[in-house]
Design a protein around this motif. Structure first.
Motif, PDB file in Angstrom:
ATOM      1  N   ALA A  75       0.844  -1.196   0.000  1.00  0.00           N
ATOM      2  CA  ALA A  75       0.000   0.000   0.000  1.00  0.00           C
ATOM      3  C   ALA A  75       0.878   1.245   0.000  1.00  0.00           C
ATOM      4  CB  ALA A  75      -0.915  -0.017   1.220  1.00  0.00           C
ATOM      5  N   GLU A  76       1.957   1.211   0.782  1.00  0.00           N
ATOM      6  CA  GLU A  76       2.837   2.378   0.874  1.00  0.00           C
ATOM      7  C   GLU A  76       3.485   2.657  -0.485  1.00  0.00           C
ATOM      8  OE1 GLU A  76       2.783  -0.160   3.058  1.00  0.00           O
ATOM      9  OE2 GLU A  76       1.637   1.014   4.528  1.00  0.00           O
ATOM     10  N   GLU A  77       3.878   1.594  -1.168  1.00  0.00           N
ATOM     11  CA  GLU A  77       4.485   1.799  -2.484  1.00  0.00           C
ATOM     12  C   GLU A  77       3.489   2.436  -3.460  1.00  0.00           C
ATOM     13  OE1 GLU A  77       7.743  -1.876  -2.309  1.00  0.00           O
ATOM     14  OE2 GLU A  77       5.753  -2.227  -3.145  1.00  0.00           O
ATOM     15  N   VAL A  78       2.251   1.970  -3.415  1.00  0.00           N
ATOM     16  CA  VAL A  78       1.241   2.546  -4.298  1.00  0.00           C
ATOM     17  C   VAL A  78       0.996   4.012  -3.944  1.00  0.00           C
ATOM     18  CG1 VAL A  78      -1.220   2.460  -4.882  1.00  0.00           C
ATOM     19  CG2 VAL A  78       0.156   0.384  -4.961  1.00  0.00           C
ATOM     20  N   GLN A  79       0.984   4.319  -2.647  1.00  0.00           N
ATOM     21  CA  GLN A  79       0.797   5.721  -2.236  1.00  0.00           C
ATOM     22  C   GLN A  79       1.951   6.593  -2.747  1.00  0.00           C
ATOM     23  OE1 GLN A  79       0.279   5.297   2.004  1.00  0.00           O
ATOM     24  NE2 GLN A  79      -1.943   5.042   1.828  1.00  0.00           N
ATOM     25  N   GLU A  80       3.155   6.068  -2.679  1.00  0.00           N
ATOM     26  CA  GLU A  80       4.309   6.842  -3.170  1.00  0.00           C
ATOM     27  C   GLU A  80       4.187   7.096  -4.672  1.00  0.00           C
ATOM     28  OE1 GLU A  80       6.545   8.576  -1.508  1.00  0.00           O
ATOM     29  OE2 GLU A  80       5.318   7.900   0.191  1.00  0.00           O
ATOM     30  N   VAL A  81       3.781   6.059  -5.402  1.00  0.00           N
ATOM     31  CA  VAL A  81       3.580   6.223  -6.845  1.00  0.00           C
ATOM     32  C   VAL A  81       2.512   7.285  -7.101  1.00  0.00           C
ATOM     33  CG1 VAL A  81       2.743   5.085  -8.938  1.00  0.00           C
ATOM     34  CG2 VAL A  81       4.324   3.884  -7.417  1.00  0.00           C
ATOM     35  N   ALA A  82       1.411   7.200  -6.349  1.00  0.00           N
ATOM     36  CA  ALA A  82       0.314   8.162  -6.542  1.00  0.00           C
ATOM     37  C   ALA A  82       0.809   9.580  -6.284  1.00  0.00           C
ATOM     38  CB  ALA A  82      -0.843   7.817  -5.616  1.00  0.00           C
ATOM     39  N   LYS A  83       1.596   9.763  -5.251  1.00  0.00           N
ATOM     40  CA  LYS A  83       2.107  11.109  -4.940  1.00  0.00           C
ATOM     41  C   LYS A  83       2.940  11.651  -6.098  1.00  0.00           C
ATOM     42  CE  LYS A  83       2.147  10.654   0.069  1.00  0.00           C
ATOM     43  NZ  LYS A  83       2.946  10.597   1.298  1.00  0.00           N
ATOM     44  N   LYS A  84       3.769  10.775  -6.678  1.00  0.00           N
ATOM     45  CA  LYS A  84       4.600  11.226  -7.806  1.00  0.00           C
ATOM     46  C   LYS A  84       3.727  11.572  -9.011  1.00  0.00           C
ATOM     47  CE  LYS A  84       8.948   8.901  -6.890  1.00  0.00           C
ATOM     48  NZ  LYS A  84       9.279   7.462  -6.893  1.00  0.00           N
ATOM     49  N   ILE A  85       2.746  10.725  -9.292  1.00  0.00           N
ATOM     50  CA  ILE A  85       1.903  10.939 -10.473  1.00  0.00           C
ATOM     51  C   ILE A  85       1.130  12.252 -10.369  1.00  0.00           C
ATOM     52  CG2 ILE A  85      -0.153  10.061 -11.693  1.00  0.00           C
ATOM     53  CD1 ILE A  85       0.877   7.219 -11.087  1.00  0.00           C
ATOM     54  N   LEU A  86       0.668  12.565  -9.153  1.00  0.00           N
ATOM     55  CA  LEU A  86      -0.219  13.727  -8.985  1.00  0.00           C
ATOM     56  C   LEU A  86       0.526  15.063  -8.940  1.00  0.00           C
ATOM     57  CD1 LEU A  86      -2.955  12.471  -6.503  1.00  0.00           C
ATOM     58  CD2 LEU A  86      -3.253  13.141  -8.882  1.00  0.00           C
ATOM     59  N   GLN A  87       1.862  15.038  -8.889  1.00  0.00           N
ATOM     60  CA  GLN A  87       2.584  16.314  -8.837  1.00  0.00           C
ATOM     61  C   GLN A  87       2.182  17.224 -10.001  1.00  0.00           C
ATOM     62  OE1 GLN A  87       6.730  15.361  -8.499  1.00  0.00           O
ATOM     63  NE2 GLN A  87       6.515  14.827  -6.348  1.00  0.00           N
ATOM     64  N   PRO A  88       1.998  18.533  -9.822  1.00  0.00           N
ATOM     65  CA  PRO A  88       2.387  19.356  -8.678  1.00  0.00           C
ATOM     66  C   PRO A  88       1.396  19.359  -7.519  1.00  0.00           C
ATOM     67  CG  PRO A  88       1.373  20.730 -10.325  1.00  0.00           C
ATOM     68  CD  PRO A  88       1.365  19.324 -10.875  1.00  0.00           C
ATOM     69  N   TYR A  89       0.386  18.508  -7.542  1.00  0.00           N
ATOM     70  CA  TYR A  89      -0.586  18.513  -6.449  1.00  0.00           C
ATOM     71  C   TYR A  89      -0.115  17.578  -5.342  1.00  0.00           C
ATOM     72  CZ  TYR A  89      -3.308  20.701 -10.085  1.00  0.00           C
ATOM     73  OH  TYR A  89      -3.721  21.539 -11.077  1.00  0.00           O
ATOM     74  N   SER A  90      -0.601  17.812  -4.147  1.00  0.00           N
ATOM     75  CA  SER A  90      -0.210  16.980  -3.001  1.00  0.00           C
ATOM     76  C   SER A  90      -1.375  16.082  -2.613  1.00  0.00           C
ATOM     77  CB  SER A  90       0.173  17.861  -1.818  1.00  0.00           C
ATOM     78  OG  SER A  90      -0.950  18.611  -1.395  1.00  0.00           O
ATOM     79  N   ILE A  91      -1.061  14.952  -2.009  1.00  0.00           N
ATOM     80  CA  ILE A  91      -2.098  14.042  -1.525  1.00  0.00           C
ATOM     81  C   ILE A  91      -1.586  13.334  -0.284  1.00  0.00           C
ATOM     82  CG2 ILE A  91      -1.354  12.151  -3.072  1.00  0.00           C
ATOM     83  CD1 ILE A  91      -4.387  11.380  -3.261  1.00  0.00           C
ATOM     84  N   GLU A  92      -2.459  13.228   0.729  1.00  0.00           N
ATOM     85  CA  GLU A  92      -2.132  12.508   1.969  1.00  0.00           C
ATOM     86  C   GLU A  92      -3.331  11.661   2.345  1.00  0.00           C
ATOM     87  OE1 GLU A  92       0.692  12.432   3.524  1.00  0.00           O
ATOM     88  OE2 GLU A  92       1.676  14.030   2.352  1.00  0.00           O
ATOM     89  N   TRP A  93      -3.077  10.504   2.970  1.00  0.00           N
ATOM     90  CA  TRP A  93      -4.156   9.618   3.370  1.00  0.00           C
ATOM     91  C   TRP A  93      -4.513   9.789   4.851  1.00  0.00           C
ATOM     92  CZ3 TRP A  93      -1.633   8.801  -0.992  1.00  0.00           C
ATOM     93  CH2 TRP A  93      -2.306   8.187  -2.055  1.00  0.00           C
ATOM     94  N   ASP A  94      -5.781  10.040   5.144  1.00  0.00           N
ATOM     95  CA  ASP A  94      -6.252   9.976   6.535  1.00  0.00           C
ATOM     96  C   ASP A  94      -6.295   8.531   6.989  1.00  0.00           C
ATOM     97  OD1 ASP A  94      -6.603  12.684   6.618  1.00  0.00           O
ATOM     98  OD2 ASP A  94      -8.702  12.618   7.269  1.00  0.00           O
ATOM     99  N   ARG A  95      -6.799   7.675   6.123  1.00  0.00           N
ATOM    100  CA  ARG A  95      -6.826   6.254   6.433  1.00  0.00           C
ATOM    101  C   ARG A  95      -7.023   5.480   5.133  1.00  0.00           C
ATOM    102  NH1 ARG A  95     -12.132   4.262   6.596  1.00  0.00           N
ATOM    103  NH2 ARG A  95     -13.669   5.933   6.438  1.00  0.00           N
ATOM    104  N   VAL A  96      -6.592   4.225   5.152  1.00  0.00           N
ATOM    105  CA  VAL A  96      -6.827   3.332   4.020  1.00  0.00           C
ATOM    106  C   VAL A  96      -7.890   2.334   4.464  1.00  0.00           C
ATOM    107  CG1 VAL A  96      -5.836   1.538   2.560  1.00  0.00           C
ATOM    108  CG2 VAL A  96      -4.527   3.603   3.070  1.00  0.00           C
TER     109      VAL A  96
END
Lengths: 632, 632
Positions: free
Chosen positions: B261-282
């Motif tokens: 899950a963490e790896e997918v979140q890291e990928v998502a963060k890179k893809i969404l740049q310049p926007y930011s994304i953080e998870w409250d919960r999965v």
């Protein structure tokens, strides 16, 4: 003085329609509510009222419409009139008309008929979720506004009818939703006055019938040589029959006159001839006397209030009881909230009685006019047709006018509050040349018209009038017109909202720094939600370029790009239907109960926000805007 | 031979989407259903699919739409496309379009996203009410179509996974809704074939996020220099992200490749740049390999059938799984009913595979075209605009055609069954010059178009296409045109329905003398409901003067007097929108799954009913009409 945990914001007595709607609003909005009812259990059967179109809107705004529709209510779209054939040959249909004709712009052009117990249950479930538990069977035995405690001036004594235990509490407010025999009203010594001195005894019967009468699934008023009946379809193949058993105009009048279920069935059989009717079963039967009365006052001290049947009783055939109660409760709830949240001056509570009593009086006098008008003749098809074309027309005849008013009355859209501090008129203390917009078809004091728009955050098609739930907030709809032409006007609007003395800044949330990321409606102030509707295609609006204070309402930015059958040739249906120039736009303030407060032109400079500051400043506790409102 | 109480009409294996819809239909329609699932409890989390617009119609026809909407699903009206900015500067929106543009005439122009467990629960509740209890955890261990018992030819061995107890039952039918790893399919030796040899590994994550990405509440396809993601809004502030982790076209391809899950979140963060994304919960995270396969056969013997994922698997991003399963189940249910009720010849069961397999193939080949088309470029605003105007237009370019088909495909309105015994075409065995009406915009094999009309029995505004529930009946809509001009045509229609050899007489209910007074849909035959829609104002139709056989459908007589925004200048919107001459009218036969069967001209004399007799006679067990259908 009672111990601190015996202090409440409000004590509500009675869990009928007025009590439950008030309890739900105040419980949800964070108030500490003591709510009692003297019945051991909620309503089990019978006692249905029609839920009018406007009441369905109210229920939806409270998030209860889906629960209402899950009851599979019968829907009344039409009323049929049956009259005697000459020569004692029975009855025939002489006319019919829609209960909510198309000149009334509503999403729900029908009355929903459903067992009152089911309606109460859906409220009770939500009241529990909001943290208030209704105590039963409890009654009120005494109360006094002693004023000893400035914050909680009302002492109330409550008694449990199971144990006879007495509990004394203190409250900021006491509200009687006790019904016609209100203890509170009696103790206050407030009289009921009667618009019409005639009283009636009614019989009402719910049951499953077999009949060849063709309009059994339609609301019908039937006059025959053997008497009169009203037919109301119900859920689950049931039919309700109302039969007038006695009237104080009868020579042998007695309010205690009664009739058995069998006697009423026999009368019904005679009235319906040449058609036949048989009962599979009778679900509920009752006989009760009723007069058409209004309480002289709804409060004496603005601490102890009454609403619903405690204030006004009607003949059941008008189908008004529950609907009027809902309006009473919603009207009182948001005004109490405006005062207790520190926004409005205490004196605005006076408008509860002035607004609601006027409506009750209108309804009662209308009920009489209506009855006498249609006992003469129903409207012709042509008259109904004429009435369709427009809501107001100087040239139409009295009959059509009365017909239209009767439709507004039975649909709930006839509630038109008079000008006062909340409903702007040229005599309002807030003055600005920008108030009121030529051509805009919204009247202060009347309900906001429905319109469909696209919400930009998720591209959903939404019902604009329902976008802010009933949460006590004023709704400020900025019909922004052309995003290009009005770019500066919107920037100036935002700039002036940000000023220190604007209504939005002065009543800023105290917890503004901790407002949830997921807050949809009240990012700045719990008292206001700002919505912005552009006369543009969805893809023509660039949200990123809007001022930040507008972007904070990102769930409330819309494109006016959905067609509307009422304005088939309009490009921007919501703007054009409501009468806004799709270039210029304009601002509408809507009260927390969905009634229009005022309209203000949208202009470059500070004028638009100045006018809003003046409007809100006319009843706010703090001074708003850069100059003193003229009336201070 | 098993004892009598071990005999069932059908054994259904699997309580996923295809199994529950089939089980609900057959249980409600009076069949004895044995239904097992190998999971100890229903789906708890994750595994949502979008419910397409057409599937929402199906759920409503089953009486489940209110329960669906009570789940407060996220609604996807729009798809946004994001692509890389040049120079590694992140992503930007390059386009967007409605998921169901206005050229598709639907009441629900959105996909509803909701947790599969909630959808299963609403079915399970109704299945229980209909008298079938799903046994868990049970599995199928063997089956044989022995033919020993002509009525119950299939022997099935079931095993309880808790106790290892084996139960042997006999059934008329066995249905596998087991999913991709179907035991039934394996035992039958039926192969899966792959349209495209590419397989994928997908990661999917549901969670609550905080982001400044502006389209987080919209369905998005995002291509970036760091990879691709699909964003799907969910209920309760959740967002689903689909990330493609591996493809069989990768040099290091392995179907067992995975990611945390963490790896997918890291990928998502890179893809969404310049926007930011953080998870409250999965809420849920899963990785799974998937290929796009179709079962070669859906049945071998027309006793043991399969449907849903047992027959076809897709990439999850097409959002097809649950929707295709619903269509499979409904298609099979009514055909089984047509045979088992004695109406249709057994050979019609062949059309389950021919119809549904064709659709699965269309979907899969479309899924590929769709992907490759839009990886090149999204459509321009102008192309979307052009696509709005009409559903079919010879001059439009390939891109617009593909775009339109893609919208039909993702909305569920692309299901167009080919001509066969049910879907009339000039090569159909039933011949009559009255088949097919010039100008009528209804295509046999495609779903019936929605229209709003007034129901005369209670004056309710209703949705005509939903007036007959999914009860296995064919729906015969008589668009009656002018009540004056067509008076004789309607009388002749009734007269010919009453003849001894008409479809309605031959398949008359055996219990016709005991049919309930309250029966709404099937007063004469459980296989047909007749609805009559007059092109007239409500008050211009005199129901009393209609022939008795029509009056028996008094809940299904309508006036076409409600405006429709799609035909703003029409006087009789339903007639005119569907293409019927409002004077002449015409008849539409609609299959029990709401797909159009045929259209027949409404004429004086016996011709109209003759054509209907010929149509139904082409697959009925008994000969219909006065002359032999031409193919016998």
């Amino acid at each position: 003085m009672a111990p601190p945990d015996n202090r409440y914001d409000i004590v509500i007595v009675g869990a009928g329609p007025v009590g439950i709607l008030l309890s739900l609003c105040l419980s949800r909005w964070g108030y500490k509510v003591k709510h009692i009812d003297n019945r051991p259990v909620p309503t089990a059967t019978g006692r249905a009222d029609g839920i009018q179109p406007r009441s369905i809107e109210i229920l939806r705004n409270l998030g209860l419409k889906r629960a209402l529709m899950a009851c599979e209510p019968a829907k009344v779209f039409d009323v049929a009139f049956w009259d005697p054939l000459p020569g004692g040959k029975g009855i025939h249909r002489t006319g019919n008309w829609p209960s909510c004709p198309r000149f009334i712009d509503t999403r729900y052009p029908f009355t929903a008929l459903v067992h009152q117990g089911k309606i109460e249950k859906m409220f009770l479930d939500e009241i529990e979720k909001a943290g208030t538990h209704i105590q039963r069977p409890w009654t009120i035995v005494d109360f006094n506004n002693t004023g000893k405690d400035e914050t909680y001036p009302v002492e109330v004594s409550l008694k449990c009818l199971d144990t006879n235990v007495i509990e004394n509490v203190r409250a900021k407010y006491l509200f009687s939703g006790e019904g016609a025999r209100s203890f509170v009203r009696q103790k206050l010594g407030i009289e009921m006055t009667y618009k019409d001195q005639i009283s009636f005894v009614w019989g009402v019967m719910d049951g499953v019938v077999r009949t060849n009468f063709p309009d059994i699934q339609t609301k019908c008023t039937i006059h025959s040589d053997s008497g009169s009946i009203m037919v109301i379809p119900r859920e689950d193949n049931m039919v309700r029959l109302y039969v007038q058993i006695a009237s104080s105009t009868d020579p042998d009048w007695s309010p205690r006159k009664t009739a058995t279920a069998e006697e009423v069935q026999e009368v019904a059989k005679k009235i319906l001839q040449p058609y036949s009717i048989e009962w599979d079963r009778v679900e509920w039967y009752s006989v009760y006397p009723i007069g058409q009365g209004i309480s002289e006052k709804y409060t004496l001290d603005h601490r102890v209030f009454m609403g619903g049947d405690a204030c006004h009783t009607h003949s059941p055939k008008a189908g008004q009881g529950m609907n009027t109660a809902f309006h009473d409760a919603l009207n009182f709830a948001w005004k109490l909230h405006a005062v207790e949240s520190g926004f409005a001056r205490r004196s605005i509570l006076e408008s509860y009685e002035t607004e609601r009593k006027q409506i009750a009086e209108n309804l009662l006098s209308f009920d009489n006019k209506y009855a006498s008008l249609f006992s003469k003749r129903p409207p012709t098809a042509e008259e109904v047709g004429n009435a369709r074309s427009s809501a107001v027309n100087a040239e139409e005849d009295d009959f059509v006018k009365t017909f239209k008013s009767s439709c507004e009355f039975t649909s709930g859209y006839g509630v038109a509050y008079e000008p006062n501090l909340f409903n702007w008129s040229p005599s309002h203390p807030a003055t600005s040349p920008l108030f009121s917009i030529d051509g805009v078809k919204l009247t202060p004091g009347r309900v906001f018209t429905p319109s469909s728009v696209t919400r930009l955050s998720d591209a959903n098609f939404v019902h604009l009038e329902q976008e802010v739930p009933a949460n006590g907030s004023f709704r400020i709809f900025v019909f922004a017109g052309s995003p290009v032409k009005n770019k500066k006007a919107i920037e100036d609007f935002a700039l002036n909202l940000e000023k220190e003395k604007s209504f939005l800044s002065v009543y800023r949330r105290l917890d503004i720094n901790n407002v949830s990321y997921f807050e949809r409606h009240n990012p700045h102030s719990k008292l206001f939600t700002i919505s912005v509707i552009f006369a543009a295609d969805k893809n023509a609006v660039d949200i990123q370029s809007l001022p930040q204070i507008i972007k904070d309402y990102h769930h409330h930015i819309y494109a006016d790009d959905i067609p509307d059958v009422r304005v088939p040739n309009a490009k921007f249906s919501a703007h054009e239907k409501l009468g806004f120039d799709p270039e210029q736009g304009g601002v509408v303030v809507v009260r927390p109960d969905s009634h229009v407060a005022c309209t203000v032109q949208l202009v470059e400079g500070s004028g638009t926000v100045d006018a809003l500051n003046a409007y809100f400043g006319s009843f706010s506790t703090s001074q708003l805007g850069q100059t003193s409102p003229s009336h201070l």
